[in-house]
Scaffold this motif. Sequence first.
Motif, short mmCIF file in Angstrom:
data_model
loop_
_atom_site.label_atom_id
_atom_site.label_comp_id
_atom_site.label_asym_id
_atom_site.label_seq_id
_atom_site.Cartn_x
_atom_site.Cartn_y
_atom_site.Cartn_z
N PRO A 117 0.83 -1.20 0.00
CA PRO A 117 0.00 0.00 0.00
C PRO A 117 0.87 1.26 0.00
CG PRO A 117 0.10 -0.93 2.21
CD PRO A 117 0.81 -1.90 1.31
N VAL A 118 0.51 2.21 -0.83
CA VAL A 118 1.24 3.48 -0.94
C VAL A 118 0.22 4.61 -0.96
CG1 VAL A 118 2.71 4.93 -2.39
CG2 VAL A 118 3.22 2.49 -2.14
N TRP A 119 0.35 5.55 -0.05
CA TRP A 119 -0.57 6.68 0.00
C TRP A 119 -0.06 7.81 -0.89
CZ3 TRP A 119 -5.37 7.62 1.22
CH2 TRP A 119 -5.80 8.94 1.37
N SER A 120 -0.94 8.29 -1.77
CA SER A 120 -0.62 9.44 -2.62
C SER A 120 -1.14 10.70 -1.94
CB SER A 120 -1.26 9.30 -4.00
OG SER A 120 -1.16 10.51 -4.72
N VAL A 121 -0.22 11.55 -1.46
CA VAL A 121 -0.61 12.80 -0.81
C VAL A 121 -1.31 13.71 -1.80
CG1 VAL A 121 0.26 14.86 0.35
CG2 VAL A 121 1.23 12.62 0.90
N ALA A 122 -0.81 13.78 -3.02
CA ALA A 122 -1.38 14.66 -4.03
C ALA A 122 -2.81 14.27 -4.40
CB ALA A 122 -0.51 14.67 -5.28
N GLU A 123 -3.04 12.97 -4.51
CA GLU A 123 -4.36 12.48 -4.91
C GLU A 123 -5.29 12.20 -3.74
OE1 GLU A 123 -3.22 9.86 -8.85
OE2 GLU A 123 -2.79 9.00 -6.88
N GLN A 124 -4.71 12.05 -2.54
CA GLN A 124 -5.46 11.59 -1.36
C GLN A 124 -6.14 10.25 -1.66
OE1 GLN A 124 -5.80 13.30 2.02
NE2 GLN A 124 -3.83 13.77 1.07
N LYS A 125 -5.36 9.37 -2.28
CA LYS A 125 -5.84 8.04 -2.62
C LYS A 125 -4.79 7.00 -2.26
CE LYS A 125 -8.91 9.57 -6.35
NZ LYS A 125 -9.23 9.49 -7.80
N LEU A 126 -5.26 5.76 -2.12
CA LEU A 126 -4.39 4.65 -1.73
C LEU A 126 -4.15 3.73 -2.92
CD1 LEU A 126 -3.08 3.14 0.78
CD2 LEU A 126 -5.17 1.72 0.76
N TRP A 127 -2.88 3.57 -3.26
CA TRP A 127 -2.49 2.59 -4.26
C TRP A 127 -2.12 1.29 -3.55
CZ3 TRP A 127 -2.41 3.52 -9.55
CH2 TRP A 127 -2.54 4.85 -9.96
N PHE A 128 -2.43 0.16 -4.18
CA PHE A 128 -1.97 -1.14 -3.67
C PHE A 128 -2.00 -2.14 -4.82
CE2 PHE A 128 -6.54 -1.09 -3.04
CZ PHE A 128 -6.97 -2.38 -3.29
N VAL B 37 -7.32 2.01 10.42
CA VAL B 37 -7.49 2.35 11.83
C VAL B 37 -6.84 3.71 12.05
CG1 VAL B 37 -5.35 1.17 12.54
CG2 VAL B 37 -7.18 1.52 14.21
N ARG B 38 -7.43 4.52 12.90
CA ARG B 38 -6.87 5.82 13.24
C ARG B 38 -5.81 5.65 14.33
NH1 ARG B 38 -6.83 10.10 10.41
NH2 ARG B 38 -7.23 11.52 12.15
N VAL B 39 -4.69 6.35 14.19
CA VAL B 39 -3.60 6.26 15.16
C VAL B 39 -3.23 7.66 15.65
CG1 VAL B 39 -2.70 4.10 14.20
CG2 VAL B 39 -1.87 6.29 13.31
N GLU B 40 -2.47 7.72 16.72
CA GLU B 40 -2.16 9.00 17.35
C GLU B 40 -0.97 9.71 16.71
OE1 GLU B 40 -1.48 7.76 21.31
OE2 GLU B 40 -3.57 7.22 21.72
N ILE B 41 0.04 8.95 16.30
CA ILE B 41 1.26 9.53 15.73
C ILE B 41 1.19 9.44 14.21
CG2 ILE B 41 3.78 9.38 15.63
CD1 ILE B 41 3.66 8.04 18.39
N PRO B 42 1.37 10.52 13.50
CA PRO B 42 1.28 10.46 12.03
C PRO B 42 2.47 9.73 11.42
CG PRO B 42 2.04 12.63 12.71
CD PRO B 42 1.67 11.89 13.98
N GLY B 43 2.26 9.30 10.21
CA GLY B 43 3.35 8.74 9.44
C GLY B 43 4.02 9.80 8.62
N LEU B 44 4.94 9.40 7.78
CA LEU B 44 5.66 10.31 6.89
C LEU B 44 5.33 9.94 5.44
CD1 LEU B 44 9.10 10.11 8.70
CD2 LEU B 44 7.53 12.05 8.75
N PRO B 45 5.17 10.92 4.57
CA PRO B 45 4.91 10.60 3.17
C PRO B 45 6.07 9.78 2.58
CG PRO B 45 4.51 12.93 3.59
CD PRO B 45 5.18 12.38 4.81
#
Length: 290
Positions: A20-31, A276-284
Amino acid sequence: WHSMDATCLLDSQCGLGESPVWSVAEQKLWFIDINAPALYRLDPATRQLETWPMPATIGSIAPTADGGLLLARCDGIWRRNPDGKSETLLVASPLEGARFNDGRCDRQGRFWVGGMTDTREPETALYRLDGDRVIRQGLVGAIAISNGLAWSPDGATMYHADTPTHCVHAYDYDVKTAAISNRRLFLDLRTTDERPDGAAVDAAGNYWVALYGAAKVVQFSPAGERLREIHLPAKAPTMPCFGGADMKTLYITTARQRHDADELAKMPLAGGIFSVRVEIPGLPETPFAG
């Protein structure tokens, strides 16, 4: 440690959902589904799913700086144009009797990818894409199923797992030269039923790893302390990634393969995409710089 439950975002029934890869620009999930093989893009807000069948088995993907994707397929590493209408072969696969598996870019945009064999024997290695060639990395040793690739926020620590060993190792990583050194045991899961699969690191440096067969993703501190368990109604989580507008949603791919009828009856959502929602964000994800 704390326990949380993930919910099913998409009942995708992937044979082997992965990367899974999150696209910040698209706000969509690739997998991807390695078994299908296919590439997917999901809009979590609308649940709209787009599908692109692949002509060869695909092991992992990574973003490129122009908005496209790297595709690590069994025939080589390809660059997919942003419009999705064409692909360019960057380098043919050096693997014989094996395929690419888990892969991602380091914090500087160098693409690393491991291999795996159908026999699950330790006969592959860890590789780095460098221009028009793939460099084999010797320090890691012979690998059966390469997984768990991730880097600390500063890029100076690299993590890697060989799934059948039940262990995750850490390495010192030279951000200038990509040299790896000082191999050391980070997680020893040999006394459990937990097999380390794909992983991600959050902004605080915690290591989140999918434990294939154990129906959970676990957050470990940089010191290897177990902090949090995310439980899923699917026994074979394969990889987490961070996404969402605030990077505080953990998305998790899972597998449906090798489940018997009883297991599928108990876990009908196997192969789905969970969150699932988590407390600490990830990094792009850092895009491929080549």
